[in-house]
Design a protein around this motif. Sequence first.
Motif, PDB file in Angstrom:
ATOM      1  N   GLY A 111     -12.662 -69.794 -22.800  1.00 50.20           N
ATOM      2  CA  GLY A 111     -13.562 -70.722 -22.112  1.00 50.20           C
ATOM      3  C   GLY A 111     -14.851 -70.102 -21.604  1.00 50.20           C
ATOM      4  N   GLN A 112     -15.041 -68.800 -21.802  1.00 51.11           N
ATOM      5  CA  GLN A 112     -16.270 -68.149 -21.352  1.00 51.11           C
ATOM      6  C   GLN A 112     -17.208 -67.952 -22.535  1.00 51.11           C
ATOM      7  N   LYS A 113     -18.481 -68.108 -22.264  1.00 44.38           N
ATOM      8  CA  LYS A 113     -19.524 -67.926 -23.276  1.00 44.38           C
ATOM      9  C   LYS A 113     -20.057 -66.507 -23.115  1.00 44.38           C
ATOM     10  N   LEU A 114     -19.586 -65.598 -23.947  1.00 41.78           N
ATOM     11  CA  LEU A 114     -19.906 -64.183 -23.811  1.00 41.78           C
ATOM     12  C   LEU A 114     -21.185 -63.836 -24.561  1.00 41.78           C
ATOM     13  N   LYS A 115     -22.119 -63.211 -23.841  1.00 36.18           N
ATOM     14  CA  LYS A 115     -23.412 -62.874 -24.429  1.00 36.18           C
ATOM     15  C   LYS A 115     -23.592 -61.379 -24.659  1.00 36.18           C
ATOM     16  N   TRP A 116     -22.718 -60.564 -24.081  1.00 33.37           N
ATOM     17  CA  TRP A 116     -22.834 -59.110 -24.225  1.00 33.37           C
ATOM     18  C   TRP A 116     -21.455 -58.471 -24.183  1.00 33.37           C
ATOM     19  N   ILE A 117     -21.368 -57.243 -24.728  1.00 34.00           N
ATOM     20  CA  ILE A 117     -20.124 -56.466 -24.687  1.00 34.00           C
ATOM     21  C   ILE A 117     -20.494 -55.015 -24.379  1.00 34.00           C
ATOM     22  N   GLU A 118     -19.776 -54.432 -23.432  1.00 33.07           N
ATOM     23  CA  GLU A 118     -19.963 -53.030 -23.039  1.00 33.07           C
ATOM     24  C   GLU A 118     -18.746 -52.238 -23.501  1.00 33.07           C
ATOM     25  N   SER A 119     -18.961 -51.039 -24.016  1.00 35.70           N
ATOM     26  CA  SER A 119     -17.890 -50.163 -24.487  1.00 35.70           C
ATOM     27  C   SER A 119     -17.690 -49.031 -23.484  1.00 35.70           C
ATOM     28  N   LYS A 120     -16.436 -48.794 -23.084  1.00 34.75           N
ATOM     29  CA  LYS A 120     -16.113 -47.702 -22.162  1.00 34.75           C
ATOM     30  C   LYS A 120     -15.017 -46.841 -22.789  1.00 34.75           C
ATOM     31  N   ALA A 121     -15.332 -45.590 -23.026  1.00 29.33           N
ATOM     32  CA  ALA A 121     -14.397 -44.669 -23.677  1.00 29.33           C
ATOM     33  C   ALA A 121     -13.569 -43.931 -22.645  1.00 29.33           C
ATOM     34  N   ASN A 122     -12.977 -44.673 -21.718  1.00 28.21           N
ATOM     35  CA  ASN A 122     -12.105 -44.079 -20.708  1.00 28.21           C
ATOM     36  C   ASN A 122     -11.106 -45.133 -20.245  1.00 28.21           C
ATOM     37  N   PHE A 123     -10.267 -44.755 -19.311  1.00 27.61           N
ATOM     38  CA  PHE A 123      -9.276 -45.652 -18.733  1.00 27.61           C
ATOM     39  C   PHE A 123      -9.907 -46.345 -17.530  1.00 27.61           C
ATOM     40  N   GLY A 124      -9.765 -47.658 -17.435  1.00 28.92           N
ATOM     41  CA  GLY A 124     -10.353 -48.414 -16.335  1.00 28.92           C
ATOM     42  C   GLY A 124      -9.413 -48.510 -15.144  1.00 28.92           C
ATOM     43  N   ASP A 125      -9.463 -47.506 -14.248  1.00 28.46           N
ATOM     44  CA  ASP A 125      -8.692 -47.611 -13.005  1.00 28.46           C
ATOM     45  C   ASP A 125      -9.541 -48.340 -11.967  1.00 28.46           C
ATOM     46  N   ASP A 126      -8.993 -48.552 -10.768  1.00 24.83           N
ATOM     47  CA  ASP A 126      -9.705 -49.319  -9.745  1.00 24.83           C
ATOM     48  C   ASP A 126     -11.049 -48.692  -9.379  1.00 24.83           C
ATOM     49  N   VAL A 127     -11.095 -47.367  -9.272  1.00 21.47           N
ATOM     50  CA  VAL A 127     -12.340 -46.681  -8.914  1.00 21.47           C
ATOM     51  C   VAL A 127     -13.364 -46.870 -10.027  1.00 21.47           C
ATOM     52  N   GLU A 128     -12.948 -46.675 -11.254  1.00 27.66           N
ATOM     53  CA  GLU A 128     -13.836 -46.836 -12.409  1.00 27.66           C
ATOM     54  C   GLU A 128     -14.356 -48.271 -12.504  1.00 27.66           C
ATOM     55  N   LEU A 129     -13.467 -49.246 -12.318  1.00 31.84           N
ATOM     56  CA  LEU A 129     -13.879 -50.647 -12.387  1.00 31.84           C
ATOM     57  C   LEU A 129     -14.918 -50.977 -11.321  1.00 31.84           C
ATOM     58  N   ARG A 130     -14.684 -50.522 -10.085  1.00 33.56           N
ATOM     59  CA  ARG A 130     -15.656 -50.792  -9.008  1.00 33.56           C
ATOM     60  C   ARG A 130     -16.998 -50.138  -9.303  1.00 33.56           C
ATOM     61  N   ARG A 131     -16.972 -48.896  -9.762  1.00 35.89           N
ATOM     62  CA  ARG A 131     -18.216 -48.185 -10.055  1.00 35.89           C
ATOM     63  C   ARG A 131     -18.981 -48.877 -11.191  1.00 35.89           C
ATOM     64  N   ASN A 132     -18.278 -49.236 -12.265  1.00 39.05           N
ATOM     65  CA  ASN A 132     -18.943 -49.900 -13.386  1.00 39.05           C
ATOM     66  C   ASN A 132     -19.457 -51.276 -13.007  1.00 39.05           C
ATOM     67  N   LEU A 133     -18.715 -51.985 -12.153  1.00 42.13           N
ATOM     68  CA  LEU A 133     -19.158 -53.306 -11.727  1.00 42.13           C
ATOM     69  C   LEU A 133     -20.480 -53.206 -10.989  1.00 42.13           C
ATOM     70  N   LYS A 134     -20.558 -52.277 -10.067  1.00 42.92           N
ATOM     71  CA  LYS A 134     -21.775 -52.144  -9.258  1.00 42.92           C
ATOM     72  C   LYS A 134     -22.957 -51.651 -10.086  1.00 42.92           C
ATOM     73  N   ARG A 135     -22.728 -50.605 -10.890  1.00 43.43           N
ATOM     74  CA  ARG A 135     -23.836 -49.960 -11.612  1.00 43.43           C
ATOM     75  C   ARG A 135     -24.269 -50.707 -12.864  1.00 43.43           C
ATOM     76  N   GLN A 136     -23.332 -51.385 -13.538  1.00 40.46           N
ATOM     77  CA  GLN A 136     -23.661 -51.963 -14.836  1.00 40.46           C
ATOM     78  C   GLN A 136     -23.276 -53.427 -14.978  1.00 40.46           C
ATOM     79  N   LEU A 137     -22.000 -53.738 -14.776  1.00 37.56           N
ATOM     80  CA  LEU A 137     -21.500 -55.053 -15.157  1.00 37.56           C
ATOM     81  C   LEU A 137     -22.121 -56.188 -14.352  1.00 37.56           C
ATOM     82  N   ALA A 138     -22.243 -56.032 -13.034  1.00 42.45           N
ATOM     83  CA  ALA A 138     -22.868 -57.082 -12.224  1.00 42.45           C
ATOM     84  C   ALA A 138     -24.327 -57.293 -12.629  1.00 42.45           C
TER      85      ALA A 138
END
Length: 198
Positions: A111-138
């Motif tokens: 149901g989401q209209k996706l316009k971009w995709i980001e590739s991460k060559a690591n494991f997404g733990d809580d710290v990684e997810l928060r950091r990526n959200l702030k710096r890139q994904l948001a």
Amino acid sequence: CAGPPLAGRERSGPAAARADLFLGRPWVICPLPETAPDARLRTEVEALIDADPIYSPAGMEAQRERGRRGEERLYHWLESHHLGYRTEKDLRGKYAKTPDALLDHPIIFLGQKLKWIESKANFGDDVELRRNLKRQLAPYTEIFGEGAVVYWYGYVEGADSPPGVLLWDGPMIESITPVEAPHPAPAHTDGPAWRSAA
């Protein structure tokens, strides 16, 4: 520059990861091993660098190579499904933040209209997810709209998907057959009716 942390645990792997492992722990900082004040310390620093799979020059190069391979996998997936896209390199200088792939036409998933995709060559733990959200994904969602991030080595079970961002791992994206969103109809103009000369 060598900077290995002086901390560790008796267990290893993503399941044993702890966000506070290095908090308050000392680090060895030595610009170059040859600048160490004596031969013994130089030998020990060189051994630490050689043994460090993460922070050593070799470890950093291995991570860059994993990143390149992850992006290549993403581009191969897009091309195998005949999806047009622009890379981070194509977009540089045009936007403040650039995802690894900005789709020419959005795809619909859950149901989401996706316009971009980001590739991460690591494991997404809580710290990684928060950091990526702030710096890139948001910022990506603010600039381009909804998108997805692929953690090729998986992500922590039960991780919340940030608003406007879907979390995928390698097996998930490779099992998806994407569906492009309907293309908007071309605008019609009410210009003069042309007749062919008879």
